[in-house]
Scaffold this active site. Structure first.
Site, PDB file in Angstrom:
ATOM      1  N   ASN A 206     -45.367  34.616 -30.691  1.00 12.20           N
ATOM      2  CA  ASN A 206     -46.433  34.341 -29.726  1.00 12.20           C
ATOM      3  C   ASN A 206     -46.775  35.638 -29.011  1.00 12.20           C
ATOM      4  O   ASN A 206     -45.896  36.486 -28.859  1.00 12.20           O
ATOM      5  CB  ASN A 206     -45.935  33.366 -28.661  1.00 12.20           C
ATOM      6  CG  ASN A 206     -46.096  31.921 -29.072  1.00 12.20           C
ATOM      7  OD1 ASN A 206     -46.636  31.619 -30.124  1.00 12.20           O
ATOM      8  ND2 ASN A 206     -45.631  31.036 -28.238  1.00 12.20           N
ATOM      9  N   LYS A 285     -36.795  39.415 -49.267  1.00 16.00           N
ATOM     10  CA  LYS A 285     -38.198  39.638 -48.939  1.00 16.00           C
ATOM     11  C   LYS A 285     -39.088  38.884 -49.943  1.00 16.00           C
ATOM     12  O   LYS A 285     -38.864  38.973 -51.157  1.00 16.00           O
ATOM     13  CB  LYS A 285     -38.491  41.141 -48.996  1.00 16.00           C
ATOM     14  CG  LYS A 285     -39.907  41.489 -48.638  1.00 16.00           C
ATOM     15  CD  LYS A 285     -40.179  42.968 -48.760  1.00 16.00           C
ATOM     16  CE  LYS A 285     -41.653  43.224 -48.533  1.00 16.00           C
ATOM     17  NZ  LYS A 285     -42.034  44.600 -48.821  1.00 16.00           N
ATOM     18  N   LYS A 332     -47.544  18.138 -18.884  1.00 11.27           N
ATOM     19  CA  LYS A 332     -46.279  18.755 -19.331  1.00 11.27           C
ATOM     20  C   LYS A 332     -45.205  18.635 -18.251  1.00 11.27           C
ATOM     21  O   LYS A 332     -44.030  18.457 -18.554  1.00 11.27           O
ATOM     22  CB  LYS A 332     -46.502  20.234 -19.673  1.00 11.27           C
ATOM     23  CG  LYS A 332     -47.327  20.434 -20.944  1.00 11.27           C
ATOM     24  CD  LYS A 332     -47.590  21.919 -21.224  1.00 11.27           C
ATOM     25  CE  LYS A 332     -48.689  22.070 -22.268  1.00 11.27           C
ATOM     26  NZ  LYS A 332     -49.085  23.460 -22.483  1.00 11.27           N
TER      27      LYS A 332
HETATM   28  N1  CTP Z   1     -41.378  25.790 -24.166  1.00 12.72           N
HETATM   29  C1  CTP Z   1     -40.049  25.697 -24.511  1.00 12.72           C
HETATM   30  N2  CTP Z   1     -39.708  25.573 -25.823  1.00 12.72           N
HETATM   31  C2  CTP Z   1     -40.645  25.533 -26.782  1.00 12.72           C
HETATM   32  C3  CTP Z   1     -42.005  25.637 -26.422  1.00 12.72           C
HETATM   33  C4  CTP Z   1     -42.349  25.751 -25.108  1.00 12.72           C
HETATM   34  O1  CTP Z   1     -39.182  25.727 -23.646  1.00 12.72           O
HETATM   35  N3  CTP Z   1     -40.276  25.430 -28.038  1.00 12.72           N
HETATM   36  C5  CTP Z   1     -41.714  25.924 -22.725  1.00 12.72           C
HETATM   37  C6  CTP Z   1     -42.486  27.172 -22.355  1.00 12.72           C
HETATM   38  O2  CTP Z   1     -41.603  28.243 -22.056  1.00 12.72           O
HETATM   39  C7  CTP Z   1     -43.254  26.734 -21.123  1.00 12.72           C
HETATM   40  C8  CTP Z   1     -43.498  25.250 -21.377  1.00 12.72           C
HETATM   41  O3  CTP Z   1     -42.554  24.856 -22.362  1.00 12.72           O
HETATM   42  O4  CTP Z   1     -42.485  26.876 -19.955  1.00 12.72           O
HETATM   43  C9  CTP Z   1     -44.879  24.921 -21.839  1.00 12.72           C
HETATM   44  O5  CTP Z   1     -45.163  25.691 -22.979  1.00 12.72           O
HETATM   45  P1  CTP Z   1     -46.614  25.675 -23.654  1.00 12.72           P
HETATM   46  O6  CTP Z   1     -46.612  26.597 -24.835  1.00 12.72           O
HETATM   47  O7  CTP Z   1     -47.664  25.852 -22.610  1.00 12.72           O
HETATM   48  O8  CTP Z   1     -46.758  24.171 -24.125  1.00 12.72           O
HETATM   49  P2  CTP Z   1     -46.055  23.356 -25.238  1.00 12.72           P
HETATM   50  O9  CTP Z   1     -45.136  22.399 -24.590  1.00 12.72           O
HETATM   51  O10 CTP Z   1     -45.444  24.259 -26.272  1.00 12.72           O
HETATM   52  O11 CTP Z   1     -47.266  22.540 -25.847  1.00 12.72           O
HETATM   53  P3  CTP Z   1     -48.655  23.101 -26.488  1.00 12.72           P
HETATM   54  O12 CTP Z   1     -48.254  24.302 -27.335  1.00 12.72           O
HETATM   55  O13 CTP Z   1     -49.180  21.973 -27.260  1.00 12.72           O
HETATM   56  O14 CTP Z   1     -49.553  23.480 -25.347  1.00 12.72           O
END
Ligand code: CTP
Length: 399
Positions: A206, A285, A332
């Protein structure tokens, strides 16, 4: 607003080779809009000229007690913090033993506020029991020290004695001028991206610079908390005094969080965890072909797992969205059963990846459980970190 804006720093420069580093320190303090007055000892003038100090500070340098009568009283009376950088064994010895025989040592004696010293000397001098006794005595009366560090010394030897660099001294100055309202709290913060490997060379990740999480760790430490920072791969330096755990994959981050969450009173999940990993990483690889398809599986939602824990700290999550989708962030907060969520629109200018600023809305619950929104203006990531920690401290008080 910058933390040092409008603060009065009285800086003492003593006779060490490291005196030249004080120029950088003065410039940095002035960039942060602090007012800096400087006292130089006679010995320090062998290493830097008063003229270069005057140019850096934009003010006259003080060093002669009898030329500026009462300056030993008026300078400290107007200072919020007295900093000695570099501090030689001589000034530390004089200060610890109540000797006042020049402007700097006399001003120190006339000062009853906070003092920060940055020792600099040869390692043999530093380890000398007489010096250590003086240093411990000063620490016992509340004088803060920063450094020295190990490295190559001016005499050509290796050892402890190098003055801390300007960044660290500035951090200590900020900590000295900040209320220690998070003393006693153990803050666990995650930051940066994770990498989910497809083969030993390629990965899914990401976008994340880690700046927001590192700012939270830095500000929490400055406010007196014990801080552990779990960081994905980033290219920024961890804040001084913070325990750092470096991880690569979401699985490593999950394990590090679970190993540390029991010891924490506040958990802030600011990492940009990759949501998917390749189903079955290849040990070799993958050769380049016309194209291939990749099966993805979801990674563990770390935040959601922590929200399920029976005994858990105060939990803060982040919700990075494209567009003003505050309702998604609120969803969330509820779904992951956490206490607070920080929404930001990463598509907005001045917000999100790689920037030094952020514009967020802090979403939390009031005493009755009703969800509340606190939209903030665009501000530096350090100021956002302060605002989040203010809300956490407030909410914890109400618990
Ligand atoms: N998060 C986490 N573990 C994951 C994905 C996300 O702990 N595998 C946490 C992120 O660090 C953040 C929160 O969940 O604090 C929200 O993350 P976000 O990417 O905004 O949302 P998601 O829950 O992943 O959902 P979406 O991608 O559909 O928006």
């Amino acid at each position: 607003m910058g933390l040092l804006k409008g603060s009065s720093i009285l800086l003492g420069i003593t006779g060490s080779v490291a005196a030249y580093k004080s120029i950088e320190l003065i410039k940095r303090l002035r960039e942060e809009e602090a007012c800096v007055k400087v006292i130089m000892t006679e010995a320090s003038k062998n290493f830097i000229t008063p003229l270069s100090v005057e140019l850096a500070s934009g003010d006259s340098v003080y060093s002669d007690m009898f030329r500026s009568p009462l300056s030993h009283v008026s300078l400290p009376a107007n200072a919020d913090l007295f900093v000695i950088a570099p501090a030689t064994a001589n000034i530390i010895g004089k200060y610890a033993n109540g000797i006042a025989d020049d402007l700097l040592s006399t001003a120190l004696m006339a000062f009853n506020g906070k003092v920060l010293i940055a020792p600099a000397m040869n390692w043999r001098m530093y380890e000398n029991p007489a010096f250590q006794k003086n240093l411990h005595y000063l620490e016992s009366i509340g004088v803060k020290t920063i450094g020295p560090e190990k490295g190559s010394l001016a005499c050509g030897e290796e050892g402890i004695g190098r003055m801390a660099d300007a960044d660290k001294i500035i951090d200590s100055i900020k900590a000295s001028l900040t209320a220690q309202d998070l003393a006693g709290e153990s803050v666990l913060v995650t930051a940066g991206p994770t990498r989910e490997y497809i083969d030993p060379i390629r990965y899914i990740s990401n976008r994340s610079s880690g700046k927001m999480g590192y700012a939270i760790a830095r500000v929490a430490k400055r406010r007196g908390a014990d801080v552990t920072l779990i960081s994905g791969p980033v290219s920024i330096k961890p804040p001084d005094g913070v325990d750092i755990i470096n991880v690569d994959t979401s699985d490593e981050m999950y394990k590090a969080v679970m190993n540390n969450i029991n010891m924490s009173s506040i958990f802030i999940m600011s990492a940009a965890v990759a949501d998917f990993r390749a189903a079955g990483m290849k040990a070799e690889k993958i050769e380049k072909k016309e194209g291939f398809s990749l099966n993805l599986t979801k990674t563990t939602d770390i935040l959601e797992e922590t929200g399920r824990l029976e005994k858990r700290p105060f939990i803060v999550g982040f919700s990075a969205e494209t567009g003003y989708r505050v309702d998604r962030a609120k969803g969330k907060l509820v779904a992951k059963n956490i206490d607070m969520i920080v929404f930001n629109d990463v598509a907005k200018e001045g917000s999100g990846f790689d920037t030094d600023t952020n514009e967020v809305t802090i979403i939390s619950r009031d005493k009755s459980g009703k969800i509340q929104e606190l939209p903030l203006q665009v501000m530096s990531k350090e100021d956002v970190a302060s605002a989040i920690l203010d809300r956490v401290a407030e909410a914890k008080k109400g618990c």
